[in-house]
Design an enzyme around this catalytic site. Structure first.
Site, short mmCIF file in Angstrom:
data_model
loop_
_atom_site.label_atom_id
_atom_site.label_comp_id
_atom_site.label_asym_id
_atom_site.label_seq_id
_atom_site.Cartn_x
_atom_site.Cartn_y
_atom_site.Cartn_z
N TRP A 105 0.85 -1.20 0.00
CA TRP A 105 0.00 0.00 0.00
C TRP A 105 0.88 1.25 0.00
O TRP A 105 0.82 2.09 0.88
CB TRP A 105 -0.91 0.02 1.24
CG TRP A 105 -1.90 -1.10 1.31
CD1 TRP A 105 -2.29 -1.93 0.30
CD2 TRP A 105 -2.64 -1.50 2.47
NE1 TRP A 105 -3.22 -2.82 0.75
CE2 TRP A 105 -3.46 -2.58 2.08
CE3 TRP A 105 -2.69 -1.05 3.79
CZ2 TRP A 105 -4.32 -3.22 2.98
CZ3 TRP A 105 -3.55 -1.69 4.68
CH2 TRP A 105 -4.36 -2.75 4.28
N HIS A 144 -0.69 0.32 -8.42
CA HIS A 144 -1.55 1.09 -7.53
C HIS A 144 -0.78 1.70 -6.35
O HIS A 144 0.34 1.30 -6.07
CB HIS A 144 -2.66 0.21 -6.98
CG HIS A 144 -2.14 -0.99 -6.24
ND1 HIS A 144 -1.96 -2.22 -6.84
CD2 HIS A 144 -1.76 -1.17 -4.94
CE1 HIS A 144 -1.49 -3.08 -5.96
NE2 HIS A 144 -1.35 -2.46 -4.79
N GLU A 184 -7.60 -3.94 -16.03
CA GLU A 184 -6.52 -2.95 -16.08
C GLU A 184 -6.95 -1.57 -15.60
O GLU A 184 -6.14 -0.84 -15.00
CB GLU A 184 -5.98 -2.86 -17.50
CG GLU A 184 -5.25 -4.11 -17.97
CD GLU A 184 -4.74 -4.00 -19.40
OE1 GLU A 184 -4.87 -2.90 -20.01
OE2 GLU A 184 -4.22 -5.01 -19.93
N ASP A 228 4.68 -6.81 -8.66
CA ASP A 228 3.34 -7.16 -8.21
C ASP A 228 2.29 -6.83 -9.28
O ASP A 228 2.44 -5.89 -10.06
CB ASP A 228 3.04 -6.36 -6.93
CG ASP A 228 1.78 -6.80 -6.24
OD1 ASP A 228 1.67 -7.98 -5.88
OD2 ASP A 228 0.88 -5.94 -6.04
N LYS A 231 -0.74 -8.12 -14.29
CA LYS A 231 -1.86 -8.26 -15.22
C LYS A 231 -2.84 -7.10 -15.13
O LYS A 231 -3.73 -6.97 -15.97
CB LYS A 231 -2.59 -9.59 -14.97
CG LYS A 231 -3.45 -9.63 -13.71
CD LYS A 231 -4.17 -10.97 -13.60
CE LYS A 231 -5.10 -11.00 -12.39
NZ LYS A 231 -5.78 -12.31 -12.25
N GLU A 252 4.19 -10.93 -11.44
CA GLU A 252 3.08 -11.72 -10.90
C GLU A 252 1.83 -11.51 -11.74
O GLU A 252 1.24 -10.43 -11.72
CB GLU A 252 2.80 -11.33 -9.45
CG GLU A 252 1.63 -12.09 -8.84
CD GLU A 252 0.70 -11.24 -7.99
OE1 GLU A 252 -0.11 -11.81 -7.25
OE2 GLU A 252 0.78 -9.99 -8.08
#
Length: 518
Positions: A105, A144, A184, A228, A231, A252
């Site tokens: 995060w 993110h 996405e 991370d 996809k 990943e």
């Protein structure tokens, strides 16, 4: 934040730089990786740190210095690389979903997570590994950032350097994993901790990310990256990111379909082998496992992925249940007590041995998750993120010794033939309970025979063909240090007992290796 300001901040964090040991996929193909959750491996003040309950989803005190202090534990298993958690500054304080102890995060690319230590500590970890001839792999997040609150309440000024809403996709939670645009462009997370989704197709976002990863790698002498949630990012972004990093990257893509996941290897050096993970667990989680599915997966992945010898091979990680949770008694699943190592069903340890042997001796870069060598049995997140120090870093236990031996035989095969790793593993025999595999060119091949039959299975001998050895060749079965000779017809007599794996290698190549005292 203006782009010029971002560049200045990036430059400011660069101090003395020492070069990494490895950069290329070729360098990484021969490595063996131990995955660490930084917060859950070792605290600086071990053994004084108290109890850690993973269900609390809170920081427990693991640090980069703690890893340095226990590198002997890792290296003695034969590992040549350590993968650590993301290092960037994360969302502070408690949330409804716990604390950001895992590192996924992030809120500031250009600051480190102070819970894990200082910049000096991270450099010291890199230097300590390099002095041992080992590599540092760092987990990174691109897709993110993290925010304590719902997606429609995000205060973007808390996120750096992407501090404006325009850098992100409009808020929507992912609702359809069969729709790639939805995967996405919409957001991971939930309504309590949102994960603002970067607009990586934007040229400015791309430029900033490429610059940041180049500097991060250089500043901390990083040798490789685990990326991370790849996809969830447009594929076109990844080739430039891999190039900007200048080191090996494995991504990943949490998807069991080979055609879907393998596609990302066209943009990155490697992906984690999720298409193998599913069939592997199904084959060995019970004596009724699907061995034919594993055989099919091996052949499918070889024919679908760009290079199966570069995939990240694993059977546990922080995102999936511990293998022992599929085989342990329900009463002990997820417990943290050391006694759980003994309170498993009669077959659990043997099944785990077979899975570990496959992970290390099959194709790809083997990855063992911290605690796998201790047979920890936490089920899903967060129970599978146990504090390893609570096991006491035991080395005189069966799986620790097996991991060390499997790494040792793999290293020996590489030492004897530099082309060993590019030979693609293939099954030479299988039935409902057994799979026999060959990896290596003629004269240097490793024959691995695995079973899901369990400890109580009857002793028997079967004749294995297709090994490629010449008649009369003397082999050593390295788990029991027993010598056997290839039969006149080129076959091998394999004695199976107690559900244990069997690994055969030419005796003439073991001289001076220390394996089986040779």
């Amino acid at each position: 934040m203006a782009y010029s300001r971002i560049v200045l901040v990036a430059a400011a964090v660069l101090t003395s730089v020492t070069s990494s040991l490895a950069a290329t996929a070729t360098d990484w193909r021969s490595q063996s990786v131990y995955q660490v959750i930084t917060d859950r491996f070792a605290p600086t003040d071990y053994p004084s740190t108290g109890y850690c309950n993973p269900n609390d989803r809170a920081y427990c005190g693991g640090t980069w210095v703690g890893i340095i202090n226990h590198l002997d534990y890792i290296q003695s298993m034969g590992f040549t690389a350590v993968w650590i958690s993301p290092v960037t500054y994360n969302l502070p304080g408690p949330t409804a979903d716990g604390e950001a102890y895992h590192g996924y995060w992030q809120q500031n690319l250009y600051e480190l997570n102070p819970q894990f230590g200082t910049a000096g500590d991270l450099r010291a970890l890199s230097e300590a590994l390099h002095k041992r001839g080992m590599y540092l792999m760092v987990d990174v997040v691109v897709n993110h950032f993290g925010y304590n609150g719902a997606g429609d309440t995000v205060n973007y000024t808390q996120l750096h350097p992407f501090d404006k809403q325009e850098y992100y996709h409009p808020y929507c939670l992912i609702s359809d994993y069969s729709n790639q645009d939805n995967v996405e462009d919409c957001w991971l997370g939930d309504t309590q901790v949102s994960l603002p989704d970067l607009k990586t197709e934007d040229s400015l976002v791309t430029e900033i990310y490429y610059s940041w990863i180049h500097d991060l790698v250089a500043n901390y002498s990083i040798d490789g990256l685990r990326i991370d949630t790849v996809k969830h990012v447009d594929k076109a972004f990844w080739a430039g990111f891999n190039s900007a990093a200048g080191v090996f990257c494995t991504g990943e893509s949490f998807n069991y379909d080979a055609s879907y996941t393998c596609a990302y290897q066209n943009y990155l050096d490697s992906v984690l082998n999720y298409p193998m993970y599913g069939p592997l667990v199904q084959a060995f989680s019970s004596d009724n496992g699907d061995m034919s599915g594993l055989v099919n997966a091996i052949n499918t992945i070889k024919g679908t992925c760009k290079d199966s010898t570069l995939l990240g091979s694993f059977s546990e990680n922080h995102d999936v249940p511990r293998f022992a949770s599929f085989t342990a008694d329900m009463a002990v699943r997820g417990q943290l007590l050391v006694k759980q190592l003994l309170l498993v069903n009669a077959d659990s340890l043997q099944l785990a041995m077979n899975v570990i042997a496959f992970t290390i001796l099959g194709d790809g870069v083997p990855i063992i998750y911290q605690g796998q060598e201790a047979h920890l049995a936490g089920s899903g997140d967060p129970a599978n993120r146990e504090a390893l120090w609570q096991t006491g870093f035991q080395t005189d236990v069966a799986l620790y010794k097996l991991v060390a031996l499997m790494n040792q035989i793999r290293h020996q095969a590489i030492e004897m033939d530099s082309n060993y790793l590019i030979y693609k593993n293939y099954p030479v025999y299988s039935n409902g309970h057994v799979i026999a595999m060959r990896k290596g060119f003629d004269g240097n091949q490793v024959i691995t025979v695995l079973t899901n039959a369990g400890q109580s299975s009857k002793e028997y001998t079967f004749v294995l063909g297709g090994t490629g050895f010449r008649p009369g060749e003397v082999l050593v079965e390295v788990t029991k240090c027993v010598t056997v000779s290839i039969n006149a017809d080129g076959s091998l007599d394999v004695a199976m007992a107690q559900g244990l794996p069997k690994v055969f290698y030419p005796a003439r190549h073991l001289s001076g290796s220390g394996i089986c005292s040779l």
